[in-house]
Motif scaffolding. Structure first.
Motif, short mmCIF file in Angstrom:
data_model
loop_
_atom_site.label_atom_id
_atom_site.label_comp_id
_atom_site.label_asym_id
_atom_site.label_seq_id
_atom_site.Cartn_x
_atom_site.Cartn_y
_atom_site.Cartn_z
N PHE A 43 0.82 -1.21 0.00
CA PHE A 43 0.00 0.00 0.00
C PHE A 43 0.85 1.27 0.00
O PHE A 43 0.43 2.30 -0.53
CB PHE A 43 -0.96 0.00 1.20
CG PHE A 43 -2.17 -0.86 1.00
CD1 PHE A 43 -3.25 -0.40 0.26
CD2 PHE A 43 -2.22 -2.14 1.52
CE1 PHE A 43 -4.37 -1.19 0.06
CE2 PHE A 43 -3.34 -2.94 1.33
CZ PHE A 43 -4.41 -2.47 0.59
N TRP A 46 1.57 1.82 -3.61
CA TRP A 46 0.41 2.43 -4.27
C TRP A 46 0.26 3.90 -3.88
O TRP A 46 -0.08 4.74 -4.69
CB TRP A 46 -0.85 1.66 -3.90
CG TRP A 46 -0.93 0.30 -4.54
CD1 TRP A 46 -0.06 -0.24 -5.45
CD2 TRP A 46 -1.93 -0.69 -4.29
NE1 TRP A 46 -0.45 -1.50 -5.80
CE2 TRP A 46 -1.60 -1.81 -5.11
CE3 TRP A 46 -3.04 -0.77 -3.48
CZ2 TRP A 46 -2.36 -2.98 -5.13
CZ3 TRP A 46 -3.81 -1.93 -3.50
CH2 TRP A 46 -3.47 -3.02 -4.31
N TYR A 47 0.54 4.18 -2.58
CA TYR A 47 0.41 5.57 -2.10
C TYR A 47 1.39 6.48 -2.84
O TYR A 47 1.04 7.59 -3.25
CB TYR A 47 0.69 5.58 -0.59
CG TYR A 47 0.49 6.93 0.06
CD1 TYR A 47 -0.74 7.29 0.58
CD2 TYR A 47 1.54 7.83 0.18
CE1 TYR A 47 -0.94 8.52 1.19
CE2 TYR A 47 1.37 9.06 0.77
CZ TYR A 47 0.13 9.40 1.28
OH TYR A 47 -0.05 10.63 1.87
N SER A 50 0.31 7.05 -6.51
CA SER A 50 -0.99 7.69 -6.77
C SER A 50 -0.81 9.04 -7.48
O SER A 50 -1.58 9.38 -8.38
CB SER A 50 -1.76 7.88 -5.46
OG SER A 50 -1.03 8.71 -4.57
N ILE A 80 -6.45 4.80 -0.40
CA ILE A 80 -5.39 3.81 -0.21
C ILE A 80 -5.13 3.59 1.28
O ILE A 80 -4.97 2.45 1.75
CB ILE A 80 -4.11 4.27 -0.93
CG1 ILE A 80 -4.33 4.22 -2.45
CG2 ILE A 80 -2.93 3.38 -0.55
CD1 ILE A 80 -3.19 4.82 -3.25
#
Length: 295
Positions: A43, A46-47, A50, A80
């Motif tokens: 995550f 992904w953060y 973004s 997220i």
């Protein structure tokens, strides 16, 4: 790269744990710790990505649309983080069913409170997909307001009127309005009624008509293809004039060219009327006054 390294190390540790056959209690705790590290790594990747994903919306592919990437990035990162926390709680087997119910109720309330925002977001995407207008286009909304599009956001469109006053129009209103896009037209229409004196002879009227027909065909200012109607005829008689109609379309839609064509045509009309030996008519009214006898 860091996320990939953490996942590789975590996977290797899991393999080692399974190989060593660690006792259940410490092994289970250690597995959850490693699973938590893997979740955080995924995550966090992904953060960090973004912002890059949101920036794709501002690439050259969408160059005609300026989107507010700041708030979109914040919303994406909030989502997220929410999913990351939920996944961590699941790893540690924390019952979050009640919390999820509360989040669902909160989400429904937010959806009701922000329904105008959502409607404008959807309408903005529809306007972009339909390509009804682009930045720099001159448009007319509902047959009244006319202006130039300066920016297109997902919530509203900035249109600057010819009075130089900017208007932020909600996309939902634009989506349901009748929008005339003057920048998409291929030609501009020129339509004039030319009044000649009633006492003009037939030869004079026909001379003016034929000369204007020659001007339309030879000057190069007007579109001569079949898609653009063109008419130069004696339209009829009025109370004070014989009227000739001139109807044609310019070759290009630019306003400067339209003004130049009108100027050239007006001068040609004056020259033609003088050459034919007649004059332009104007409305007149005769008043007869009867004098009374004075004693």
């Amino acid at each position: 790269m860091r996320t990939t390294s953490v996942l590789i190390v975590t996977f290797a540790v899991f393999v080692v744990l399974e190989t060593l056959n660690v006792p259940n209690m410490p092994g289970d705790i250690f597995r959850r710790v490693m699973a938590s590290i893997a979740v955080i790594a995924v995550f966090s990747g992904w953060y960090n990505l973004s912002g890059s994903f949101v920036s794709l919306l501002q690439s050259d592919r969408f160059g005609e649309v300026r989107m507010e990437a700041g708030w979109m990035e914040r919303v994406a990162r909030f989502g997220i983080l929410l999913f990351a926390i939920t996944s961590l709680l699941e790893v540690w087997r924390v019952d979050i069913s009640g919390a999820l119910t509360g989040v669902g109720v909160l989400g429904a309330g937010l959806a009701i409170a922000t329904q105008d925002l959502i409607r404008n977001l959807v309408a903005g995407m529809n306007n972009m997909s339909e390509k009804r207008f682009a930045i720099g286009d001159s448009i007319q909304i509902d047959g009244s307001f006319v202006g130039t599009v300066e920016s297109i956001d997902l919530r509203s469109t900035l249109i600057r009127g010819f009075d130089q006053i900017p208007r932020h129009v909600p996309n939902s209103e634009l989506s349901n309005a009748v929008v005339l896009n003057y920048s998409h037209r291929r030609h501009r229409r020129v339509m004039l009624s030319i009044p000649l004196l009633l006492d003009s002879t037939e030869a004079q009227v026909l001379q003016v008509r034929d000369t204007l027909r020659e001007h339309l065909s030879a000057c190069g200012d007007f579109e001569l293809s079949e898609e653009a109607p063109k008419h130069v005829y004696v339209e009829g008689l009025s109370e004070c004039a014989v009227t000739i109609i001139f109807y044609a379309w310019t070759t290009t839609p630019e306003y400067d060219n339209f003004l130049r064509v009108n100027e050239s045509l007006s001068l040609k009309i004056l020259e033609t009327v003088r050459a034919a030996g007649t004059e332009l008519a104007y409305p007149t009214q005769s008043i007869n006054l009867r004098g009374s006898a004075i004693p």
